[in-house]
Design a protein around this motif. Sequence first.
Motif, PDB file in Angstrom:
ATOM      1  N   VAL A 172       0.836  -1.202   0.000  1.00  0.00           N
ATOM      2  CA  VAL A 172       0.000   0.000   0.000  1.00  0.00           C
ATOM      3  C   VAL A 172       0.868   1.249   0.000  1.00  0.00           C
ATOM      4  O   VAL A 172       0.557   2.236  -0.690  1.00  0.00           O
ATOM      5  CB  VAL A 172      -0.943  -0.016   1.221  1.00  0.00           C
ATOM      6  CG1 VAL A 172      -1.636   1.327   1.390  1.00  0.00           C
ATOM      7  CG2 VAL A 172      -1.983  -1.116   1.064  1.00  0.00           C
ATOM      8  N   ALA A 173       1.964   1.244   0.759  1.00  0.00           N
ATOM      9  CA  ALA A 173       2.854   2.402   0.797  1.00  0.00           C
ATOM     10  C   ALA A 173       3.442   2.687  -0.588  1.00  0.00           C
ATOM     11  O   ALA A 173       3.533   3.847  -1.010  1.00  0.00           O
ATOM     12  CB  ALA A 173       3.971   2.165   1.815  1.00  0.00           C
ATOM     13  N   VAL A 174       3.818   1.620  -1.304  1.00  0.00           N
ATOM     14  CA  VAL A 174       4.357   1.788  -2.654  1.00  0.00           C
ATOM     15  C   VAL A 174       3.296   2.377  -3.578  1.00  0.00           C
ATOM     16  O   VAL A 174       3.560   3.290  -4.374  1.00  0.00           O
ATOM     17  CB  VAL A 174       4.887   0.447  -3.187  1.00  0.00           C
ATOM     18  CG1 VAL A 174       5.253   0.563  -4.661  1.00  0.00           C
ATOM     19  CG2 VAL A 174       6.076  -0.033  -2.375  1.00  0.00           C
ATOM     20  N   GLU A 175       2.074   1.886  -3.485  1.00  0.00           N
ATOM     21  CA  GLU A 175       0.989   2.363  -4.332  1.00  0.00           C
ATOM     22  C   GLU A 175       0.639   3.817  -4.007  1.00  0.00           C
ATOM     23  O   GLU A 175       0.335   4.609  -4.915  1.00  0.00           O
ATOM     24  CB  GLU A 175      -0.234   1.467  -4.156  1.00  0.00           C
ATOM     25  CG  GLU A 175      -1.405   1.804  -5.057  1.00  0.00           C
ATOM     26  CD  GLU A 175      -1.135   1.533  -6.523  1.00  0.00           C
ATOM     27  OE1 GLU A 175      -1.942   1.979  -7.369  1.00  0.00           O
ATOM     28  OE2 GLU A 175      -0.119   0.869  -6.846  1.00  0.00           O
ATOM     29  N   LEU A 176       0.693   4.176  -2.744  1.00  0.00           N
ATOM     30  CA  LEU A 176       0.392   5.560  -2.357  1.00  0.00           C
ATOM     31  C   LEU A 176       1.427   6.524  -2.920  1.00  0.00           C
ATOM     32  O   LEU A 176       1.085   7.635  -3.347  1.00  0.00           O
ATOM     33  CB  LEU A 176       0.324   5.678  -0.839  1.00  0.00           C
ATOM     34  CG  LEU A 176      -0.961   5.159  -0.172  1.00  0.00           C
ATOM     35  CD1 LEU A 176      -0.821   5.227   1.354  1.00  0.00           C
ATOM     36  CD2 LEU A 176      -2.166   5.975  -0.622  1.00  0.00           C
ATOM     37  N   ARG A 177       2.688   6.132  -2.898  1.00  0.00           N
ATOM     38  CA  ARG A 177       3.723   6.998  -3.475  1.00  0.00           C
ATOM     39  C   ARG A 177       3.514   7.168  -4.980  1.00  0.00           C
ATOM     40  O   ARG A 177       3.753   8.238  -5.525  1.00  0.00           O
ATOM     41  CB  ARG A 177       5.112   6.427  -3.175  1.00  0.00           C
ATOM     42  CG  ARG A 177       5.551   6.607  -1.723  1.00  0.00           C
ATOM     43  CD  ARG A 177       7.037   6.349  -1.561  1.00  0.00           C
ATOM     44  NE  ARG A 177       7.380   4.957  -1.835  1.00  0.00           N
ATOM     45  CZ  ARG A 177       7.392   4.004  -0.925  1.00  0.00           C
ATOM     46  NH1 ARG A 177       7.058   4.297   0.335  1.00  0.00           N
ATOM     47  NH2 ARG A 177       7.736   2.775  -1.233  1.00  0.00           N
ATOM     48  N   ARG A 178       3.069   6.099  -5.631  1.00  0.00           N
ATOM     49  CA  ARG A 178       2.836   6.182  -7.072  1.00  0.00           C
ATOM     50  C   ARG A 178       1.653   7.093  -7.389  1.00  0.00           C
ATOM     51  O   ARG A 178       1.642   7.788  -8.399  1.00  0.00           O
ATOM     52  CB  ARG A 178       2.576   4.778  -7.630  1.00  0.00           C
ATOM     53  CG  ARG A 178       2.502   4.712  -9.148  1.00  0.00           C
ATOM     54  CD  ARG A 178       2.185   3.314  -9.621  1.00  0.00           C
ATOM     55  NE  ARG A 178       0.815   2.939  -9.316  1.00  0.00           N
ATOM     56  CZ  ARG A 178      -0.233   3.253 -10.083  1.00  0.00           C
ATOM     57  NH1 ARG A 178      -0.067   3.986 -11.179  1.00  0.00           N
ATOM     58  NH2 ARG A 178      -1.454   2.864  -9.754  1.00  0.00           N
ATOM     59  N   ARG A 179       0.661   7.121  -6.506  1.00  0.00           N
ATOM     60  CA  ARG A 179      -0.553   7.897  -6.749  1.00  0.00           C
ATOM     61  C   ARG A 179      -0.609   9.137  -5.864  1.00  0.00           C
ATOM     62  O   ARG A 179      -1.688   9.641  -5.570  1.00  0.00           O
ATOM     63  CB  ARG A 179      -1.772   7.003  -6.467  1.00  0.00           C
ATOM     64  CG  ARG A 179      -1.769   5.739  -7.274  1.00  0.00           C
ATOM     65  CD  ARG A 179      -2.827   4.730  -6.821  1.00  0.00           C
ATOM     66  NE  ARG A 179      -4.176   5.231  -6.983  1.00  0.00           N
ATOM     67  CZ  ARG A 179      -5.265   4.474  -6.942  1.00  0.00           C
ATOM     68  NH1 ARG A 179      -5.130   3.160  -6.757  1.00  0.00           N
ATOM     69  NH2 ARG A 179      -6.459   4.992  -7.081  1.00  0.00           N
ATOM     70  N   MET A 180       0.549   9.633  -5.507  1.00  0.00           N
ATOM     71  CA  MET A 180       0.648  10.704  -4.523  1.00  0.00           C
ATOM     72  C   MET A 180      -0.202  11.922  -4.873  1.00  0.00           C
ATOM     73  O   MET A 180      -0.846  12.531  -4.006  1.00  0.00           O
ATOM     74  CB  MET A 180       2.110  11.129  -4.349  1.00  0.00           C
ATOM     75  CG  MET A 180       2.316  12.294  -3.384  1.00  0.00           C
ATOM     76  SD  MET A 180       4.022  12.862  -3.340  1.00  0.00           S
ATOM     77  CE  MET A 180       4.863  11.397  -2.757  1.00  0.00           C
ATOM     78  N   HIS A 181      -0.231  12.311  -6.124  1.00  0.00           N
ATOM     79  CA  HIS A 181      -0.874  13.567  -6.516  1.00  0.00           C
ATOM     80  C   HIS A 181      -2.316  13.400  -6.987  1.00  0.00           C
ATOM     81  O   HIS A 181      -2.886  14.329  -7.558  1.00  0.00           O
ATOM     82  CB  HIS A 181      -0.030  14.250  -7.595  1.00  0.00           C
ATOM     83  CG  HIS A 181       1.355  14.591  -7.134  1.00  0.00           C
ATOM     84  ND1 HIS A 181       1.606  15.590  -6.221  1.00  0.00           N
ATOM     85  CD2 HIS A 181       2.563  14.040  -7.450  1.00  0.00           C
ATOM     86  CE1 HIS A 181       2.910  15.666  -5.988  1.00  0.00           C
ATOM     87  NE2 HIS A 181       3.521  14.735  -6.726  1.00  0.00           N
ATOM     88  N   GLU A 182      -2.883  12.250  -6.764  1.00  0.00           N
ATOM     89  CA  GLU A 182      -4.291  12.069  -7.095  1.00  0.00           C
ATOM     90  C   GLU A 182      -5.175  12.800  -6.082  1.00  0.00           C
ATOM     91  O   GLU A 182      -4.761  13.020  -4.939  1.00  0.00           O
ATOM     92  CB  GLU A 182      -4.647  10.573  -7.121  1.00  0.00           C
ATOM     93  CG  GLU A 182      -4.022   9.815  -8.275  1.00  0.00           C
ATOM     94  CD  GLU A 182      -4.479   8.365  -8.319  1.00  0.00           C
ATOM     95  OE1 GLU A 182      -5.249   7.977  -7.403  1.00  0.00           O
ATOM     96  OE2 GLU A 182      -4.077   7.645  -9.235  1.00  0.00           O
ATOM     97  N   PRO A 183      -6.376  13.171  -6.445  1.00  0.00           N
ATOM     98  CA  PRO A 183      -7.276  13.858  -5.505  1.00  0.00           C
ATOM     99  C   PRO A 183      -7.561  12.992  -4.288  1.00  0.00           C
ATOM    100  O   PRO A 183      -7.564  11.757  -4.358  1.00  0.00           O
ATOM    101  CB  PRO A 183      -8.539  14.095  -6.326  1.00  0.00           C
ATOM    102  CG  PRO A 183      -8.104  14.002  -7.746  1.00  0.00           C
ATOM    103  CD  PRO A 183      -6.963  13.035  -7.786  1.00  0.00           C
ATOM    104  N   ILE A 184      -7.823  13.652  -3.180  1.00  0.00           N
ATOM    105  CA  ILE A 184      -8.079  12.937  -1.926  1.00  0.00           C
ATOM    106  C   ILE A 184      -9.258  11.975  -2.058  1.00  0.00           C
ATOM    107  O   ILE A 184      -9.185  10.835  -1.570  1.00  0.00           O
ATOM    108  CB  ILE A 184      -8.280  13.940  -0.773  1.00  0.00           C
ATOM    109  CG1 ILE A 184      -6.927  14.547  -0.384  1.00  0.00           C
ATOM    110  CG2 ILE A 184      -8.932  13.261   0.433  1.00  0.00           C
ATOM    111  CD1 ILE A 184      -6.992  15.542   0.743  1.00  0.00           C
TER     112      ILE A 184
END
Length: 498
Positions: free
Chosen positions: A397-409
Amino acid sequence: MTNERGKSDSSVVPGKPPNNAGQPAAEAVEGRGLAKGNSLEQNALRTQGRGGAPSALERIRQAAGKDRKQRFTALLHHVYEIDRLRSAYFALKRDAAAGVDGETWSSYGVALEENLRDLAERLKRGAYRAKPVRRVFIAKADGRQRLLGVPALEDKIVQRAVVEVLNAIYEQDFLGFSYGFRPGRSPHQALDALTVGIERKKVNWVLDADIRAFFDTLEHEWLVKFVEHRVGDRRVVRLIQKWLAAGVLEDGKRTRGEVGTVQGGSISPLLANLYLHYVFDLWVQRWRMKQARGDVIVVRFADDFVVGFQHRHEAERFLVELRERFAEFGLELHPDKTRLLEFGRFADKKRRDRGDGKPGTFNFLGFTHSCGKTRKGWFTVLRQTMRQRWQAKLKAVAVELRRRMHEPIPKLGAYLRSVVAGHVRYYGVPCNGPSIGKFRFEIGRRWWRVLKRRGQSHHLPWSRMEKYIQRWLPPAHICHPYPSQRLGVITQGKSRMR
């Protein structure tokens, strides 16, 4: 239940024994069933209404249940029925990766009816050819990689149709303690059966076993012989042989072998269950009925199984004989992952009296099982999320969050909501509340770290983050009943461990 030539599906053909002479009884030829011409449909009305007439698969199911030695000689026409192929197509995952042919679910569906008719015709005249599977690797929780295969789309369709037809037969044969990838059965039923068995039977020792590379060492010759115990239709047997011989395509190179079946196809779980049904299930059932003097419980989910014993000497003898049994069929227990441990209601006291410390733990279907006590002091089996699974999921999940960092909340929140909800649905068993609660908290904290990195100030008050967590992450709650409650409703007095 007749084929295009008017022969009954239930006809039984004599033939050579599928195995060599001297095999255990479980692998002997199944024998003769109904006499030629005695169709199961002989008592059916000539003019049948919509109600009351059993379906073709239901008639197969009834015949298989009445005669466990019957071989079915006309099955293929059930496979290439357009309706069955169509339902198999719609049961596939729509976003699944394409196989070696590059065909996706959507592209195949553009001319679905035409494609299905062509596929049915090729199956009917024997012109269908299985394609090699595309090899992919996925990371396992222990850091190793698991080999998976992506079959071509038409192979997926035909495999699913074959599984539906064969399930009508083999669901009458498979034993109650087999749970993996069977209709109407789930991992939680296997977990409940194991817990209830340990708590209610006189279990003092547990064999935690692991088959080394089972899907890679399964022998094709034995598997075909096991299939032929019930399937006398050579066309269906050849279909299975085609999939086994199709091989794997990797980096443009096609490899074939006489052992192993690549995980990923619809047919692989059924073939695995079939192999272990004859190699393990029937053997262990016979062993505990004829050789065991104490209580013995068994729970198997695919190639993962746990056996509980009342007496240590019987457990040790069973392990020795199990190794010998597996060796006859090309299987091997993993030496580092197979162990016998003292476990049960009396294990804690006995070990403390000897000064040996607390009883050991074992893992099964994602849970670590340990000896515990209820608030009233009664023995119970504690089931907690395996630490390796817990950590591996957080890392992913941490890896995926970094990849999608700039997506809307809202988009990130929807993704994390599905992650937490899926985790809670599986691991939300009684007494595991602290673990799933901590998982939810750790997901929120990792989300907080990513959101703080998005702004130039790198500042996001935790009080504000808590509102995001409350808004998007579902609460961690226990969503499964106690094992004895659910198992009692399912079995209605019939044992799922015997």
